[in-house]
Scaffold this active site. Structure first.
Site, PDB file in Angstrom:
ATOM      1  N   LYS A 180       0.855  -1.196   0.000  1.00 18.99           N
ATOM      2  CA  LYS A 180       0.000   0.000   0.000  1.00 18.99           C
ATOM      3  C   LYS A 180       0.889   1.244   0.000  1.00 18.99           C
ATOM      4  O   LYS A 180       1.517   1.563   1.004  1.00 18.99           O
ATOM      5  CB  LYS A 180      -0.920   0.043   1.219  1.00 18.99           C
ATOM      6  CG  LYS A 180      -2.013   1.106   1.005  1.00 18.99           C
ATOM      7  CD  LYS A 180      -2.580   1.667   2.268  1.00 18.99           C
ATOM      8  CE  LYS A 180      -1.790   2.775   2.880  1.00 18.99           C
ATOM      9  NZ  LYS A 180      -1.640   3.994   2.074  1.00 18.99           N
ATOM     10  N   GLU A 256      10.882   1.656   9.762  1.00 17.86           N
ATOM     11  CA  GLU A 256      11.798   2.771   9.500  1.00 17.86           C
ATOM     12  C   GLU A 256      10.981   4.043   9.701  1.00 17.86           C
ATOM     13  O   GLU A 256      10.110   4.355   8.903  1.00 17.86           O
ATOM     14  CB  GLU A 256      12.357   2.648   8.091  1.00 17.86           C
ATOM     15  CG  GLU A 256      13.213   1.386   7.984  1.00 17.86           C
ATOM     16  CD  GLU A 256      13.750   1.101   6.604  1.00 17.86           C
ATOM     17  OE1 GLU A 256      13.239   1.675   5.632  1.00 17.86           O
ATOM     18  OE2 GLU A 256      14.675   0.297   6.510  1.00 17.86           O
ATOM     19  N   CYS A 290      13.881  11.355   5.641  1.00 20.35           N
ATOM     20  CA  CYS A 290      13.986  10.999   7.067  1.00 20.35           C
ATOM     21  C   CYS A 290      15.386  11.264   7.591  1.00 20.35           C
ATOM     22  O   CYS A 290      15.580  11.438   8.784  1.00 20.35           O
ATOM     23  CB  CYS A 290      13.627   9.536   7.243  1.00 20.35           C
ATOM     24  SG  CYS A 290      14.606   8.457   6.199  1.00 20.35           S
ATOM     25  N   GLU A 392      10.132  16.366  14.920  1.00 22.20           N
ATOM     26  CA  GLU A 392      10.442  16.318  13.484  1.00 22.20           C
ATOM     27  C   GLU A 392       9.500  17.252  12.723  1.00 22.20           C
ATOM     28  O   GLU A 392       8.284  17.138  12.834  1.00 22.20           O
ATOM     29  CB  GLU A 392      10.266  14.888  12.972  1.00 22.20           C
ATOM     30  CG  GLU A 392      10.603  14.728  11.514  1.00 22.20           C
ATOM     31  CD  GLU A 392      10.293  13.325  10.984  1.00 22.20           C
ATOM     32  OE1 GLU A 392       9.190  12.819  11.230  1.00 22.20           O
ATOM     33  OE2 GLU A 392      11.173  12.752  10.320  1.00 22.20           O
TER      34      GLU A 392
HETATM   35  P1  NAD Z   1       2.705   8.348   7.565  1.00 21.60           P
HETATM   36  O1  NAD Z   1       3.037   7.523   8.759  1.00 21.60           O
HETATM   37  O2  NAD Z   1       1.663   9.386   7.692  1.00 21.60           O
HETATM   38  O3  NAD Z   1       2.221   7.419   6.370  1.00 21.60           O
HETATM   39  C1  NAD Z   1       3.030   6.371   5.866  1.00 21.60           C
HETATM   40  C2  NAD Z   1       2.144   5.285   5.303  1.00 21.60           C
HETATM   41  O4  NAD Z   1       1.389   4.705   6.370  1.00 21.60           O
HETATM   42  C3  NAD Z   1       1.132   5.780   4.274  1.00 21.60           C
HETATM   43  O5  NAD Z   1       1.022   4.795   3.272  1.00 21.60           O
HETATM   44  C4  NAD Z   1      -0.143   5.884   5.086  1.00 21.60           C
HETATM   45  O6  NAD Z   1      -1.320   5.759   4.337  1.00 21.60           O
HETATM   46  C5  NAD Z   1       0.016   4.701   6.030  1.00 21.60           C
HETATM   47  N1  NAD Z   1      -0.742   4.809   7.279  1.00 21.60           N
HETATM   48  C6  NAD Z   1      -1.041   5.941   7.984  1.00 21.60           C
HETATM   49  N2  NAD Z   1      -1.738   5.609   9.093  1.00 21.60           N
HETATM   50  C7  NAD Z   1      -1.879   4.258   9.100  1.00 21.60           C
HETATM   51  C8  NAD Z   1      -2.504   3.324   9.985  1.00 21.60           C
HETATM   52  N3  NAD Z   1      -3.132   3.728  11.091  1.00 21.60           N
HETATM   53  N4  NAD Z   1      -2.431   2.014   9.673  1.00 21.60           N
HETATM   54  C9  NAD Z   1      -1.786   1.594   8.567  1.00 21.60           C
HETATM   55  N5  NAD Z   1      -1.191   2.431   7.686  1.00 21.60           N
HETATM   56  C10 NAD Z   1      -1.231   3.746   7.950  1.00 21.60           C
HETATM   57  O7  NAD Z   1       4.092   8.941   7.057  1.00 21.60           O
HETATM   58  P2  NAD Z   1       4.320   9.942   5.831  1.00 21.60           P
HETATM   59  O8  NAD Z   1       3.839  11.289   6.246  1.00 21.60           O
HETATM   60  O9  NAD Z   1       3.823   9.310   4.585  1.00 21.60           O
HETATM   61  O10 NAD Z   1       5.928   9.946   5.727  1.00 21.60           O
HETATM   62  C11 NAD Z   1       6.736  10.834   6.414  1.00 21.60           C
HETATM   63  C12 NAD Z   1       7.346  10.164   7.636  1.00 21.60           C
HETATM   64  O11 NAD Z   1       8.061   9.018   7.245  1.00 21.60           O
HETATM   65  C13 NAD Z   1       8.340  11.036   8.361  1.00 21.60           C
HETATM   66  O12 NAD Z   1       8.154  10.898   9.748  1.00 21.60           O
HETATM   67  C14 NAD Z   1       9.676  10.462   7.952  1.00 21.60           C
HETATM   68  O13 NAD Z   1      10.744  10.709   8.847  1.00 21.60           O
HETATM   69  C15 NAD Z   1       9.341   9.018   7.851  1.00 21.60           C
HETATM   70  N6  NAD Z   1      10.299   8.307   7.014  1.00 21.60           N
HETATM   71  C16 NAD Z   1      11.203   7.458   7.594  1.00 21.60           C
HETATM   72  C17 NAD Z   1      12.160   6.807   6.812  1.00 21.60           C
HETATM   73  C18 NAD Z   1      13.191   5.896   7.415  1.00 21.60           C
HETATM   74  O14 NAD Z   1      13.808   5.142   6.673  1.00 21.60           O
HETATM   75  N7  NAD Z   1      13.401   5.908   8.719  1.00 21.60           N
HETATM   76  C19 NAD Z   1      12.163   7.013   5.437  1.00 21.60           C
HETATM   77  C20 NAD Z   1      11.238   7.879   4.885  1.00 21.60           C
HETATM   78  C21 NAD Z   1      10.302   8.509   5.675  1.00 21.60           C
END
Ligand code: NAD
Length: 488
Positions: A180, A256, A290, A392
């Site tokens: 997804k 991650e 990130c 963040e």
């Molecule tokens: P997010 O957590 O809002 O969403 C990520 C994914 O999770 C999306 O596909 C979203 O639809 C899904 N999601 C959201 N709520 C959910 C739930 N309750 N159950 C299941 N799935 C759910 O994150 P974002 O805003 O898309 O991405 C930014 C974040 O990702 C930042 O915090 C960034 O630091 C982090 N990030 C971390 C890494 C790493 O490798 N550590 C890499 C890239 C991004």
């Protein structure tokens, strides 16, 4: 009237399927609607997971590592054949510079499939001999097996790169995948489903469902009892929610998550390289990586000079559309995310920050004013316990603070709920080794940033995640090891 906008569909059991519920795909460049996307409900998730399970019982479940490596190479070649389509999809969803999409996002997508094809061919098990009490020579060996159905949930910031970083090793290890992608970036994921289809994987081995998190595809997928393992990249808070879902049935997770990363500049650093490095680590992808540095600690003798040079560099960054000549920074992913970043700018003012540069929204006087733009921003003067130094932001912003001693900077770098990475700028490699050992993070870069050998472990500590992926560490997460002990 039928819409002329593209409709992005799910890919379930080897077929592209539509569902009735839809949402709009919005360009962050100008706020225009660029496509319609099907949203998966419980029914689509049930069908995708059932198809993935059936693939485990069929040809995909019986495939050899060599056959799967060949399949991954076919996927890599298919992405390469449609390279510019992937670039266009990534750029349309994110508004990032074309050059970045070409050299980083799509290029890494290809590499992810190639490198895991190579790794899985070489991934052997363990073999041990021992003498049993009856005097027989007994030998033990390990078998590497798939978990079964793996759910891949990915974010919007590096859409194809982060999706393929998980899909490739999951498939390499023989799992079936239900992926997804983020609701903000559905386009390159849909193209990936197309090329996987072209590459001839058995139906159900890879499935793609679109939708949101809570009350939508993400929640239904991670709660599904027939999903055997969950791999997730995204916000730490979402990780906590998914971890609660994974607790039912004690399913494996790899997370991650977020970061509040530090860059540390020692007084002996190559000054120009350090300034260029921090500009990159704070503003690449408009700060939406990130690994970006939102906290910068500079040794006091060079602090004032460093802030002046960083300001000059940030003010030279060219903000603009993906195809503009020499563009450095595109918009943020959405107006909602821009508003969150602007709220942090307001909070920083309230917390007593000095704005060295930026702090607002660029005005273009054209359609881009409907987009999600913000200026590259530098703060100084915040206390270590300010929310803007602890939370963040995930935008083009960093806080720069002076420090006097190594013990002090170690304490301040480690005074964070997160622990993803740190970047260190110095000519003194002895000091670099000593500091690297003391930083409580998953990765340290010395005199560089964001440079990755794909075989190395990647991940963070604390709120930044659980586990490591990358190279054989990915193969370990995406497989179950079974030990067989034979007394001949
Ligand atoms: P997010 O957590 O809002 O969403 C990520 C994914 O999770 C999306 O596909 C979203 O639809 C899904 N999601 C959201 N709520 C959910 C739930 N309750 N159950 C299941 N799935 C759910 O994150 P974002 O805003 O898309 O991405 C930014 C974040 O990702 C930042 O915090 C960034 O630091 C982090 N990030 C971390 C890494 C790493 O490798 N550590 C890499 C890239 C991004």
């Amino acid at each position: 009237m039928p819409s002329s906008l593209p409709l992005l569909r799910h890919y379930i059991d080897g077929e592209f399927v539509a569902s009735a519920k839809r949402f709009s795909n919005i360009s962050p460049v100008d706020g225009s609607v660029i496509g319609e996307v099907c949203e998966a409900g419980q029914d689509e998730i049930d069908r995708a997971v059932a198809a993935a399970q059936a693939a485990q019982a069929g040809a995909w479940g019986r495939s050899s590592a060599n056959e799967r490596a060949d399949a991954l190479l076919r996927i890599a070649a298919a992405i390469e054949r449609r390279f510019e389509e992937f670039v266009a999809a990534e750029v349309a969803d994110t508004g990032r510079p074309l050059k970045q999409a070409r050299t980083l996002d799509v290029a890494r997508g290809v590499q992810n499939f190639r490198s895991f094809a190579e790794l899985v061919r070489q991934a052997g098990g363990e073999f041990h001999e021992m003498r049993a009490l009856d005097g027989n020579d007994v030998f033990s060996y390990t078998l590497r097996k798939p978990h079964g159905v793996v759910a891949v949930i990915s974010p919007w910031n590096l859409p194809l790169l982060l999706l393929t970083w998980k899909v490739a090793p999951a498939l390499a290890c023989g799992n079936s995948v239900v992926a997804k992608p983020s609701e903000e970036t559905p386009s390159s994921a849909t193209l990936l489903a197309e090329v996987i289809h072209e590459a001839g994987l058995p139906a159900g081995a890879f499935n793609l469902v679109h939708g949101f998190g809570p009350g939508s595809a993400g929640e239904f997928l991670t709660r599904h009892p027939e999903v055997d393992a969950i791999t997730f990249t995204g916000e730490s808070r979402t990780g906590e929610t998914i971890m609660r879902a994974a607790a039912t049935g004690v399913r494996e997770v790899s997370f991650e998550l977020g970061g509040k990363n530090a860059a540390v500049v020692l007084a002996d650093a190559d000054f120009d390289k350090a300034v260029a490095g921090v500009l990159r680590s704070s503003f690449t992808n408009s700060g939406q990586v990130c690994l970006c540095s939102e906290r910068v600690y500079v040794e006091r003798p060079i602090f004032e000079r460093f802030v002046t040079a960083l300001k000059a560099g940030a003010e030279k960054l060219k903000i603009g559309c993906p195809d503009e000549e020499g563009v450095d920074m595109g918009p943020l992913i959405s107006r909602a995310h821009r508003d969150k970043v602007l709220d942090y700018f307001a909070l920083a003012r309230g917390e007593g920050a000095s704005f060295v540069t930026g702090g607002g929204v660029p005005r273009f006087g054209d359609a881009r004013d409907g987009g999600a733009w913000v200026q590259p921003t530098i703060w100084t003067g915040l206390a270590d316990d300010a929310r803007c130094v602890r939370e963040e932001v995930f935008g083009p912003v960093c806080h720069v603070a002076p420090f006097d001693a190594d013990d002090e900077v170690v304490r301040r770098v480690n005074d964070s709920d997160y622990g993803l990475c740190a970047a260190l700028w110095t000519r003194d490699l002895g000091r670099a080794h000593a500091l690297s050992r003391r930083f409580r993070v998953g990765m340290v870069w010395v005199n560089t940033w964001f440079l990755r050998d794909l075989r190395t472990p990647f991940g963070g500590v604390g709120l930044s995640g659980i586990g490591r992926e990358g190279g054989r560490h990915s193969l370990d997460f995406y497989s179950e090891l079974t030990t067989v002990c034979v007394n001949p």
